[in-house]
Design a protein around this motif. Structure first.
Motif, PDB file in Angstrom:
ATOM      1  N   PHE A  18      12.914   7.860  14.743  1.00 19.46           N
ATOM      2  CA  PHE A  18      13.146   6.693  15.596  1.00 19.46           C
ATOM      3  C   PHE A  18      12.093   5.644  15.309  1.00 19.46           C
ATOM      4  O   PHE A  18      10.889   5.902  15.391  1.00 19.46           O
ATOM      5  CB  PHE A  18      13.110   7.079  17.071  1.00 19.46           C
ATOM      6  CG  PHE A  18      13.331   5.915  17.990  1.00 19.46           C
ATOM      7  CD1 PHE A  18      14.545   5.247  18.000  1.00 19.46           C
ATOM      8  CD2 PHE A  18      12.319   5.471  18.832  1.00 19.46           C
ATOM      9  CE1 PHE A  18      14.754   4.152  18.827  1.00 19.46           C
ATOM     10  CE2 PHE A  18      12.518   4.390  19.668  1.00 19.46           C
ATOM     11  CZ  PHE A  18      13.739   3.724  19.662  1.00 19.46           C
ATOM     12  N   HIS A  19      12.556   4.458  14.955  1.00 17.49           N
ATOM     13  CA  HIS A  19      11.682   3.325  14.678  1.00 17.49           C
ATOM     14  C   HIS A  19      11.693   2.422  15.915  1.00 17.49           C
ATOM     15  O   HIS A  19      12.679   1.731  16.176  1.00 17.49           O
ATOM     16  CB  HIS A  19      12.173   2.558  13.451  1.00 17.49           C
ATOM     17  CG  HIS A  19      12.189   3.376  12.198  1.00 17.49           C
ATOM     18  ND1 HIS A  19      11.264   3.217  11.185  1.00 17.49           N
ATOM     19  CD2 HIS A  19      13.017   4.379  11.795  1.00 17.49           C
ATOM     20  CE1 HIS A  19      11.514   4.076  10.212  1.00 17.49           C
ATOM     21  NE2 HIS A  19      12.576   4.790  10.560  1.00 17.49           N
ATOM     22  N   ALA A  20      10.613   2.464  16.670  1.00 18.19           N
ATOM     23  CA  ALA A  20      10.545   1.695  17.913  1.00 18.19           C
ATOM     24  C   ALA A  20      10.265   0.227  17.618  1.00 18.19           C
ATOM     25  O   ALA A  20       9.642  -0.118  16.608  1.00 18.19           O
ATOM     26  CB  ALA A  20       9.463   2.267  18.812  1.00 18.19           C
ATOM     27  N   ALA A  21      10.732  -0.623  18.513  1.00 16.76           N
ATOM     28  CA  ALA A  21      10.506  -2.066  18.394  1.00 16.76           C
ATOM     29  C   ALA A  21       9.468  -2.498  19.420  1.00 16.76           C
ATOM     30  O   ALA A  21       9.305  -1.847  20.460  1.00 16.76           O
ATOM     31  CB  ALA A  21      11.810  -2.825  18.623  1.00 16.76           C
ATOM     32  N   PRO A  22       8.749  -3.572  19.151  1.00 12.43           N
ATOM     33  CA  PRO A  22       7.784  -4.063  20.148  1.00 12.43           C
ATOM     34  C   PRO A  22       8.500  -4.571  21.391  1.00 12.43           C
ATOM     35  O   PRO A  22       9.650  -5.021  21.332  1.00 12.43           O
ATOM     36  CB  PRO A  22       7.066  -5.195  19.409  1.00 12.43           C
ATOM     37  CG  PRO A  22       8.011  -5.618  18.327  1.00 12.43           C
ATOM     38  CD  PRO A  22       8.751  -4.387  17.924  1.00 12.43           C
ATOM     39  N   GLY A  23       7.821  -4.460  22.533  1.00 12.06           N
ATOM     40  CA  GLY A  23       8.421  -4.926  23.779  1.00 12.06           C
ATOM     41  C   GLY A  23       9.051  -3.801  24.569  1.00 12.06           C
ATOM     42  O   GLY A  23       9.217  -2.680  24.088  1.00 12.06           O
ATOM     43  N   ARG A  45      12.470   1.804   4.967  1.00 14.51           N
ATOM     44  CA  ARG A  45      11.937   0.439   4.951  1.00 14.51           C
ATOM     45  C   ARG A  45      12.874  -0.525   5.665  1.00 14.51           C
ATOM     46  O   ARG A  45      12.431  -1.420   6.394  1.00 14.51           O
ATOM     47  CB  ARG A  45      11.710  -0.009   3.506  1.00 14.51           C
ATOM     48  CG  ARG A  45      10.569   0.701   2.807  1.00 14.51           C
ATOM     49  CD  ARG A  45      10.225   0.016   1.484  1.00 14.51           C
ATOM     50  NE  ARG A  45       9.141   0.706   0.787  1.00 14.51           N
ATOM     51  CZ  ARG A  45       9.320   1.629  -0.134  1.00 14.51           C
ATOM     52  NH1 ARG A  45      10.555   1.971  -0.485  1.00 14.51           N
ATOM     53  NH2 ARG A  45       8.296   2.215  -0.725  1.00 14.51           N
ATOM     54  N   PHE A  46      14.176  -0.346   5.457  1.00 14.47           N
ATOM     55  CA  PHE A  46      15.148  -1.200   6.145  1.00 14.47           C
ATOM     56  C   PHE A  46      15.095  -0.958   7.646  1.00 14.47           C
ATOM     57  O   PHE A  46      15.130  -1.904   8.443  1.00 14.47           O
ATOM     58  CB  PHE A  46      16.540  -0.908   5.601  1.00 14.47           C
ATOM     59  CG  PHE A  46      17.645  -1.716   6.242  1.00 14.47           C
ATOM     60  CD1 PHE A  46      17.596  -3.102   6.254  1.00 14.47           C
ATOM     61  CD2 PHE A  46      18.726  -1.086   6.839  1.00 14.47           C
ATOM     62  CE1 PHE A  46      18.615  -3.849   6.847  1.00 14.47           C
ATOM     63  CE2 PHE A  46      19.748  -1.824   7.423  1.00 14.47           C
ATOM     64  CZ  PHE A  46      19.690  -3.208   7.429  1.00 14.47           C
ATOM     65  N   ALA A  47      14.998   0.312   8.048  1.00 17.14           N
ATOM     66  CA  ALA A  47      14.905   0.647   9.471  1.00 17.14           C
ATOM     67  C   ALA A  47      13.641   0.052  10.086  1.00 17.14           C
ATOM     68  O   ALA A  47      13.662  -0.477  11.212  1.00 17.14           O
ATOM     69  CB  ALA A  47      14.921   2.163   9.654  1.00 17.14           C
ATOM     70  N   PRO A  56      15.316  -1.621  17.831  1.00 20.80           N
ATOM     71  CA  PRO A  56      14.972  -0.206  17.668  1.00 20.80           C
ATOM     72  C   PRO A  56      16.047   0.495  16.844  1.00 20.80           C
ATOM     73  O   PRO A  56      17.236   0.292  17.062  1.00 20.80           O
ATOM     74  CB  PRO A  56      14.942   0.321  19.109  1.00 20.80           C
ATOM     75  CG  PRO A  56      14.733  -0.889  19.961  1.00 20.80           C
ATOM     76  CD  PRO A  56      15.427  -2.013  19.243  1.00 20.80           C
ATOM     77  N   THR A  57      15.614   1.325  15.895  1.00 19.45           N
ATOM     78  CA  THR A  57      16.564   1.882  14.922  1.00 19.45           C
ATOM     79  C   THR A  57      16.354   3.379  14.747  1.00 19.45           C
ATOM     80  O   THR A  57      15.221   3.844  14.605  1.00 19.45           O
ATOM     81  CB  THR A  57      16.420   1.167  13.574  1.00 19.45           C
ATOM     82  OG1 THR A  57      16.673  -0.241  13.754  1.00 19.45           O
ATOM     83  CG2 THR A  57      17.407   1.718  12.553  1.00 19.45           C
ATOM     84  N   LEU A  58      17.478   4.102  14.720  1.00 23.44           N
ATOM     85  CA  LEU A  58      17.462   5.546  14.496  1.00 23.44           C
ATOM     86  C   LEU A  58      18.034   5.847  13.112  1.00 23.44           C
ATOM     87  O   LEU A  58      19.089   5.327  12.742  1.00 23.44           O
ATOM     88  CB  LEU A  58      18.301   6.252  15.563  1.00 23.44           C
ATOM     89  CG  LEU A  58      18.523   7.762  15.383  1.00 23.44           C
ATOM     90  CD1 LEU A  58      17.226   8.534  15.571  1.00 23.44           C
ATOM     91  CD2 LEU A  58      19.602   8.269  16.344  1.00 23.44           C
TER      92      LEU A  58
END
Length: 291
Positions: A18-23, A45-47, A56-58
């Motif tokens: 899981f690539h978390a996003a800020p905020g 890298r794309f995620a 946010p990307t899984l």
């Protein structure tokens, strides 16, 4: 990037990241469905780019692939219907549970563009992005490479799979090893129609997968690469035959010149070189409302 475990409906455990996003709040979230024999690591890298851009990307590995691989693939059963029904379904469910109110974007590469619509909960994805999508039919390969690709994927692959009990693709420099059923399903694409004929084991589940694709009504972005030998215009047209209700459907074609490169091919979109130029262009479409 945080490692996660996804439990499929049949109990099989999958590796995910899981690539978390800020905020604190996300308007959009994304799940990336890998191509066949391509580990999730190829998309990291794309995620990461999507996450840094606020989405946010899984990512995850199908059963039998990458970190979701058992100790031995010999005799391990996993086909397109398993990847669609169980694995895609598990990833979609995991992300929806954690982001119940966000718009979910399903991003599918290569053969995943076919199987992503076959998940039982595919309608949880509010939009689809299909990148280099095709169905694996040999007559759709680029004419220049068709003979070689047919010999490899529809000649070498089934022969070796019958002998080894799986397809040891890494030994041939052809990506990740494939479970036998998945390899033979791909290699067996000798006719243009994907629908199973006769009393083939698992035919009912494959047909159910295709039926779910046919009934899926969602906005979609179709991304093609002009020098992709797998996802040619014929291959893309055949893929869309199984998704008659995608609407509105937006088509974006990138050329190597768009990225300042000599070639991109089937996998290059997710590399750093092409991504620097092309990812922001796709992102601009993801954050705008469809229609």
């Amino acid at each position: 990037m945080t490692p996660v475990r996804l439990r499929a409906a049949d109990g099989y455990e999958l590796a995910g990241w899981f690539h978390a996003a800020p905020g604190d709040r996300a308007q959009h979230v994304a799940v990336i469905h890998c191509g066949a024999g391509i580990p999730a690591a190829r998309y990291r890298r794309f995620a990461a780019f999507l996450a840094e851009s606020g989405i946010p990307t899984l990512t995850y590995d199908y059963r039998g692939i990458g970190k979701s691989r058992p100790k031995s693939l010999r005799g391990f059963r996993a086909g397109t219907e398993d990847w669609a029904e169980y694995d895609c379904g598990a990833a979609i469910g995991w992300l929806r549970q954690r982001f119940p109110n966000a718009e979910m974007i399903g991003i599918a590469h290569s053969i995943a563009a076919l199987i992503v619509g076959g998940a039982p909960n595919s309608t949880e994805q509010d939009r689809l992005v299909m990148i280099g999508g095709h169905t694996g039919y040999f007559r759709d390969y680029h004419p220049r490479y068709r003979m070689v690709m047919t010999a490899v994927w529809h000649g070498l692959m089934p022969a070796v799979t019958f002998l080894a009990g799986y397809f040891p693709a890494r030994r041939f420099g052809l990506g990740e090893d494939l479970p036998a059923r998945m390899a033979l399903q791909w290699a067996g694409r000798r006719k243009p129609d994907l629908r199973p004929a006769g009393a083939v084991p698992g035919a009912d589940r494959v047909q159910a997968m295709l039926d779910r694709c046919a009934s899926l009504q969602r906005p979609a972005i179709l991304v093609t690469i002009s020098d992709d030998a797998f996802a040619t215009s014929l291959g893309t047209k055949r893929l869309l035959y199984y998704y008659p209700r995608l609407f509105p459907l937006q088509h974006i074609e990138f050329t190597p010149a768009d990225a300042g490169l000599r070639s991109i091919g089937h996998f290059g979109f997710f590399g750093r070189a092409a991504g620097a130029a092309l990812w922001p262009l796709l992102l601009a479409q993801l954050v705008r409302k469809p229609g």
